[in-house]
Motif scaffolding. Structure first.
Motif, PDB file in Angstrom:
ATOM      1  N   ILE A 171       0.835  -1.208   0.000  1.00  0.00           N
ATOM      2  CA  ILE A 171       0.000   0.000   0.000  1.00  0.00           C
ATOM      3  C   ILE A 171       0.866   1.253   0.000  1.00  0.00           C
ATOM      4  CG2 ILE A 171      -1.632   1.347   1.398  1.00  0.00           C
ATOM      5  CD1 ILE A 171      -2.847  -1.389   2.257  1.00  0.00           C
ATOM      6  N   THR A 172       1.873   1.285   0.856  1.00  0.00           N
ATOM      7  CA  THR A 172       2.763   2.445   0.914  1.00  0.00           C
ATOM      8  C   THR A 172       3.509   2.629  -0.402  1.00  0.00           C
ATOM      9  OG1 THR A 172       3.051   2.007   3.273  1.00  0.00           O
ATOM     10  CG2 THR A 172       4.552   3.584   2.280  1.00  0.00           C
ATOM     11  N   GLY A 173       3.968   1.528  -0.991  1.00  0.00           N
ATOM     12  CA  GLY A 173       4.663   1.596  -2.275  1.00  0.00           C
ATOM     13  C   GLY A 173       3.772   2.119  -3.381  1.00  0.00           C
ATOM     14  N   TYR A 174       2.524   1.666  -3.406  1.00  0.00           N
ATOM     15  CA  TYR A 174       1.605   2.145  -4.438  1.00  0.00           C
ATOM     16  C   TYR A 174       1.298   3.636  -4.247  1.00  0.00           C
ATOM     17  CZ  TYR A 174       0.630  -2.484  -6.382  1.00  0.00           C
ATOM     18  OH  TYR A 174       0.724  -3.692  -7.014  1.00  0.00           O
ATOM     19  N   LEU A 175       1.130   4.061  -3.010  1.00  0.00           N
ATOM     20  CA  LEU A 175       0.894   5.493  -2.753  1.00  0.00           C
ATOM     21  C   LEU A 175       2.103   6.327  -3.149  1.00  0.00           C
ATOM     22  CD1 LEU A 175      -0.932   5.342   0.698  1.00  0.00           C
ATOM     23  CD2 LEU A 175      -1.932   5.964  -1.511  1.00  0.00           C
ATOM     24  N   GLU A 176       3.301   5.859  -2.779  1.00  0.00           N
ATOM     25  CA  GLU A 176       4.527   6.592  -3.114  1.00  0.00           C
ATOM     26  C   GLU A 176       4.733   6.634  -4.623  1.00  0.00           C
ATOM     27  OE1 GLU A 176       8.569   7.509  -4.057  1.00  0.00           O
ATOM     28  OE2 GLU A 176       7.698   5.538  -4.363  1.00  0.00           O
ATOM     29  N   GLY A 177       4.527   5.509  -5.289  1.00  0.00           N
ATOM     30  CA  GLY A 177       4.686   5.452  -6.735  1.00  0.00           C
ATOM     31  C   GLY A 177       3.689   6.335  -7.459  1.00  0.00           C
ATOM     32  N   THR A 178       2.459   6.349  -6.983  1.00  0.00           N
ATOM     33  CA  THR A 178       1.435   7.200  -7.592  1.00  0.00           C
ATOM     34  C   THR A 178       1.754   8.670  -7.381  1.00  0.00           C
ATOM     35  OG1 THR A 178      -0.225   5.476  -7.251  1.00  0.00           O
ATOM     36  CG2 THR A 178      -1.040   7.706  -7.635  1.00  0.00           C
ATOM     37  N   SER A 179       2.206   9.030  -6.188  1.00  0.00           N
ATOM     38  CA  SER A 179       2.539  10.439  -5.938  1.00  0.00           C
ATOM     39  C   SER A 179       3.717  10.877  -6.798  1.00  0.00           C
ATOM     40  CB  SER A 179       2.849  10.674  -4.454  1.00  0.00           C
ATOM     41  OG  SER A 179       4.089  10.098  -4.079  1.00  0.00           O
ATOM     42  N   PHE A 180       4.679   9.975  -7.036  1.00  0.00           N
ATOM     43  CA  PHE A 180       5.821  10.295  -7.893  1.00  0.00           C
ATOM     44  C   PHE A 180       5.360  10.512  -9.339  1.00  0.00           C
ATOM     45  CE2 PHE A 180      10.081   8.804  -9.748  1.00  0.00           C
ATOM     46  CZ  PHE A 180      10.643  10.059  -9.626  1.00  0.00           C
ATOM     47  N   LEU A 181       4.458   9.642  -9.811  1.00  0.00           N
ATOM     48  CA  LEU A 181       3.939   9.808 -11.167  1.00  0.00           C
ATOM     49  C   LEU A 181       3.135  11.093 -11.309  1.00  0.00           C
ATOM     50  CD1 LEU A 181       2.909   6.135 -11.982  1.00  0.00           C
ATOM     51  CD2 LEU A 181       4.902   7.401 -12.827  1.00  0.00           C
ATOM     52  N   LEU A 182       2.372  11.441 -10.286  1.00  0.00           N
ATOM     53  CA  LEU A 182       1.635  12.718 -10.303  1.00  0.00           C
ATOM     54  C   LEU A 182       2.601  13.900 -10.338  1.00  0.00           C
ATOM     55  CD1 LEU A 182      -1.221  12.061  -7.726  1.00  0.00           C
ATOM     56  CD2 LEU A 182      -1.463  12.371 -10.188  1.00  0.00           C
ATOM     57  N   LEU A 183       3.662  13.799  -9.560  1.00  0.00           N
ATOM     58  CA  LEU A 183       4.657  14.869  -9.528  1.00  0.00           C
ATOM     59  C   LEU A 183       5.335  15.020 -10.889  1.00  0.00           C
ATOM     60  CD1 LEU A 183       6.129  16.918  -7.669  1.00  0.00           C
ATOM     61  CD2 LEU A 183       7.792  15.123  -7.200  1.00  0.00           C
ATOM     62  N   LEU A 184       5.777  13.908 -11.460  1.00  0.00           N
ATOM     63  CA  LEU A 184       6.480  13.957 -12.742  1.00  0.00           C
ATOM     64  C   LEU A 184       5.560  14.239 -13.927  1.00  0.00           C
ATOM     65  CD1 LEU A 184       8.961  10.952 -12.498  1.00  0.00           C
ATOM     66  CD2 LEU A 184       9.473  13.377 -12.263  1.00  0.00           C
ATOM     67  N   GLY A 185       4.361  13.656 -13.902  1.00  0.00           N
ATOM     68  CA  GLY A 185       3.489  13.734 -15.065  1.00  0.00           C
ATOM     69  C   GLY A 185       2.539  14.908 -15.105  1.00  0.00           C
ATOM     70  N   ILE A 186       2.218  15.461 -13.943  1.00  0.00           N
ATOM     71  CA  ILE A 186       1.249  16.558 -13.911  1.00  0.00           C
ATOM     72  C   ILE A 186       1.838  17.814 -13.282  1.00  0.00           C
ATOM     73  CG2 ILE A 186      -0.977  17.309 -12.993  1.00  0.00           C
ATOM     74  CD1 ILE A 186      -1.901  14.389 -13.243  1.00  0.00           C
ATOM     75  N   ALA A 187       2.341  17.699 -12.056  1.00  0.00           N
ATOM     76  CA  ALA A 187       2.765  18.891 -11.322  1.00  0.00           C
ATOM     77  C   ALA A 187       3.959  19.582 -11.971  1.00  0.00           C
ATOM     78  CB  ALA A 187       3.082  18.522  -9.872  1.00  0.00           C
ATOM     79  N   MET A 188       4.979  18.826 -12.337  1.00  0.00           N
ATOM     80  CA  MET A 188       6.164  19.462 -12.927  1.00  0.00           C
ATOM     81  C   MET A 188       5.894  20.040 -14.320  1.00  0.00           C
ATOM     82  SD  MET A 188       9.231  17.157 -11.385  1.00  0.00           S
ATOM     83  CE  MET A 188      10.506  18.192 -12.034  1.00  0.00           C
TER      84      MET A 188
END
Length: 112
Positions: free
Chosen positions: A25-42
Motif C-alpha cells: 500500500i505504501t509503495g503504491y501510494l509513493e509510486g502514484t505520488s511520484f507519477l503525479l509529480l512527474l506527469g502533472i505537477a512538474m
C-alpha cells in the motif's frame, strides 16, 4: 481447468502478511505520488508557469517517500527479505513505476 494462484498466506505468518500488505500500500501510494509529480505537477510548473501543483504534490510525495523507506526497513526485518530486496526497493522508489515493479518481483520471489 485453471490453476489457482499460489497464495502468500501459507508461507507467511499473519504479522508478516500484514507487513507485506503495508509495504504494498505504501509503495503504491509513493509510486502514484511520484507519477503525479512527474506527469502533472512538474509540467504545469515548467511548461505553463503554474507552480502551485508542485507545492502541494511535492511535500506529499516527500512524506510518502520517507514512509515507504521506513516501512520497507520494518518489513525487511519482520519478513527476513532476500538480500537484494532493500537496495532494489530503495532504487525502485527513485524510478517511475519502480515501486510497482519492485512489489511484483518481491511477491513473485516470496511465492517460491
Amino acid at each position: 481447468m485453471s490453476q489457482a494462484q499460489p497464495s502468500l498466506q501459507p508461507t507467511l505468518t499473519k504479522g508478516q502478511h500484514a507487513a507485506l500488505k503495508n509495504l504494498t500500500i505504501t509503495g503504491y501510494l509513493e509510486g502514484t505520488s511520484f507519477l503525479l509529480l512527474l506527469g502533472i505537477a512538474m509540467p504545469l510548473k515548467y511548461m505553463f508557469d503554474i507552480p502551485e501543483a508542485v507545492s502541494y504534490v511535492g511535500p506529499v510525495h516527500g512524506i510518502l517517500f520517507v514512509a515507504y523507506v521506513v516501512v520497507l526497513l520494518l518489513t525487511a526485518s519482520k519478513i527476513k527479505l532476500p538480500l537484494w530486496a532493500m537496495p532494489a526497493g530503495v532504487l525502485g522508489s527513485f524510478l517511475p513505476f519502480g515501486p510497482f515493479v519492485f512489489d511484483y518481483f518481491l511477491k513473485k520471489r516470496l511465492r517460491k
